[in-house]
Design a protein around this motif. Structure first.
Motif, PDB file in Angstrom:
ATOM      1  N   MET A  17       0.403 -59.330 -57.636  1.00 56.81           N
ATOM      2  CA  MET A  17       0.116 -58.044 -57.038  1.00 56.81           C
ATOM      3  C   MET A  17       0.999 -56.998 -57.708  1.00 56.81           C
ATOM      4  N   LEU A  18       0.456 -55.840 -57.952  1.00 54.89           N
ATOM      5  CA  LEU A  18       1.184 -54.754 -58.598  1.00 54.89           C
ATOM      6  C   LEU A  18       1.814 -53.819 -57.586  1.00 54.89           C
ATOM      7  N   THR A  19       2.886 -53.209 -58.005  1.00 52.48           N
ATOM      8  CA  THR A  19       3.494 -52.137 -57.228  1.00 52.48           C
ATOM      9  C   THR A  19       3.470 -50.884 -58.094  1.00 52.48           C
ATOM     10  N   SER A  20       3.769 -49.754 -57.490  1.00 52.36           N
ATOM     11  CA  SER A  20       3.819 -48.519 -58.274  1.00 52.36           C
ATOM     12  C   SER A  20       4.899 -48.611 -59.347  1.00 52.36           C
ATOM     13  N   LYS A  21       5.966 -49.345 -59.069  1.00 47.51           N
ATOM     14  CA  LYS A  21       7.018 -49.538 -60.078  1.00 47.51           C
ATOM     15  C   LYS A  21       6.485 -50.286 -61.286  1.00 47.51           C
ATOM     16  N   ASP A  22       5.648 -51.301 -61.041  1.00 49.97           N
ATOM     17  CA  ASP A  22       5.064 -52.055 -62.152  1.00 49.97           C
ATOM     18  C   ASP A  22       4.259 -51.138 -63.069  1.00 49.97           C
ATOM     19  N   VAL A  23       3.478 -50.258 -62.464  1.00 50.78           N
ATOM     20  CA  VAL A  23       2.643 -49.363 -63.256  1.00 50.78           C
ATOM     21  C   VAL A  23       3.521 -48.380 -64.030  1.00 50.78           C
ATOM     22  N   THR A  24       4.538 -47.846 -63.369  1.00 53.54           N
ATOM     23  CA  THR A  24       5.420 -46.889 -64.018  1.00 53.54           C
ATOM     24  C   THR A  24       6.188 -47.513 -65.176  1.00 53.54           C
ATOM     25  N   ARG A  25       6.622 -48.741 -65.001  1.00 55.67           N
ATOM     26  CA  ARG A  25       7.455 -49.399 -66.015  1.00 55.67           C
ATOM     27  C   ARG A  25       6.667 -50.129 -67.094  1.00 55.67           C
ATOM     28  N   GLN A  26       5.358 -50.200 -66.961  1.00 57.14           N
ATOM     29  CA  GLN A  26       4.547 -50.940 -67.918  1.00 57.14           C
ATOM     30  C   GLN A  26       4.635 -50.327 -69.307  1.00 57.14           C
ATOM     31  N   SER A  27       4.807 -51.162 -70.306  1.00 57.22           N
ATOM     32  CA  SER A  27       4.751 -50.697 -71.693  1.00 57.22           C
ATOM     33  C   SER A  27       3.908 -51.678 -72.483  1.00 57.22           C
ATOM     34  N   PHE A  28       3.347 -51.209 -73.572  1.00 56.79           N
ATOM     35  CA  PHE A  28       2.491 -52.028 -74.407  1.00 56.79           C
ATOM     36  C   PHE A  28       3.048 -52.056 -75.823  1.00 56.79           C
ATOM     37  N   THR A  29       2.776 -53.147 -76.507  1.00 51.32           N
ATOM     38  CA  THR A  29       3.211 -53.308 -77.881  1.00 51.32           C
ATOM     39  C   THR A  29       2.284 -52.525 -78.797  1.00 51.32           C
ATOM     40  N   THR A  30       2.866 -51.778 -79.722  1.00 52.11           N
ATOM     41  CA  THR A  30       2.022 -51.085 -80.687  1.00 52.11           C
ATOM     42  C   THR A  30       1.559 -52.076 -81.749  1.00 52.11           C
ATOM     43  N   THR A  31       0.431 -51.803 -82.316  1.00 46.85           N
ATOM     44  CA  THR A  31      -0.109 -52.692 -83.341  1.00 46.85           C
ATOM     45  C   THR A  31       0.405 -52.265 -84.708  1.00 46.85           C
ATOM     46  N   THR A  32       0.418 -53.215 -85.638  1.00 44.64           N
ATOM     47  CA  THR A  32       0.913 -52.897 -86.975  1.00 44.64           C
ATOM     48  C   THR A  32      -0.213 -52.555 -87.940  1.00 44.64           C
ATOM     49  N   MET A  33      -1.400 -53.072 -87.729  1.00 42.01           N
ATOM     50  CA  MET A  33      -2.495 -52.865 -88.670  1.00 42.01           C
ATOM     51  C   MET A  33      -3.311 -51.601 -88.383  1.00 42.01           C
ATOM     52  N   ARG A  34      -3.247 -51.114 -87.167  1.00 38.08           N
ATOM     53  CA  ARG A  34      -4.006 -49.919 -86.808  1.00 38.08           C
ATOM     54  C   ARG A  34      -3.260 -49.176 -85.718  1.00 38.08           C
ATOM     55  N   ARG A  35      -3.611 -47.932 -85.505  1.00 36.29           N
ATOM     56  CA  ARG A  35      -2.952 -47.146 -84.460  1.00 36.29           C
ATOM     57  C   ARG A  35      -3.383 -47.639 -83.091  1.00 36.29           C
ATOM     58  N   GLY A  36      -2.474 -47.597 -82.150  1.00 42.79           N
ATOM     59  CA  GLY A  36      -2.823 -47.959 -80.783  1.00 42.79           C
ATOM     60  C   GLY A  36      -1.998 -49.113 -80.265  1.00 42.79           C
TER      61      GLY A  36
END
Length: 74
Positions: A1-20
């Motif tokens: 289950m998610l909390t608002s903190k989870d959403v706020t702290r979420q980060s994603f890895t950037t890709t190396t071959m393309r933007r995003g």
């Protein structure tokens, strides 16, 4: 289950071959968001959450009183 903190702290890895961001990470996170929203839509309630930092209301009141009186910071 998610909390608002989870959403706020979420980060994603950037890709190396393309933007995003890594599509799988984003898709997995959005699946969790969808599951959480469905849970709430069906009447579910969030559980208790831990505060980020303990609240010291007595200390806060003392600092506020000193500030209002114009006392210097200790």
């Amino acid at each position: 289950m998610l909390t608002s903190k989870d959403v706020t702290r979420q980060s994603f890895t950037t890709t190396t071959m393309r933007r995003g961001y890594d599509e799988r990470e984003v898709d997995d996170f959005l699946d969790r968001v969808i599951d959480t929203l469905r849970y709430y839509e069906q009447g579910g309630r969030p559980g208790p959450q831990e505060p980020d930092a303990p609240h010291d209301s007595a200390g806060l009141a003392q600092r506020a009183s000193r500030w209002l009186r114009g006392d210097p910071e200790p």
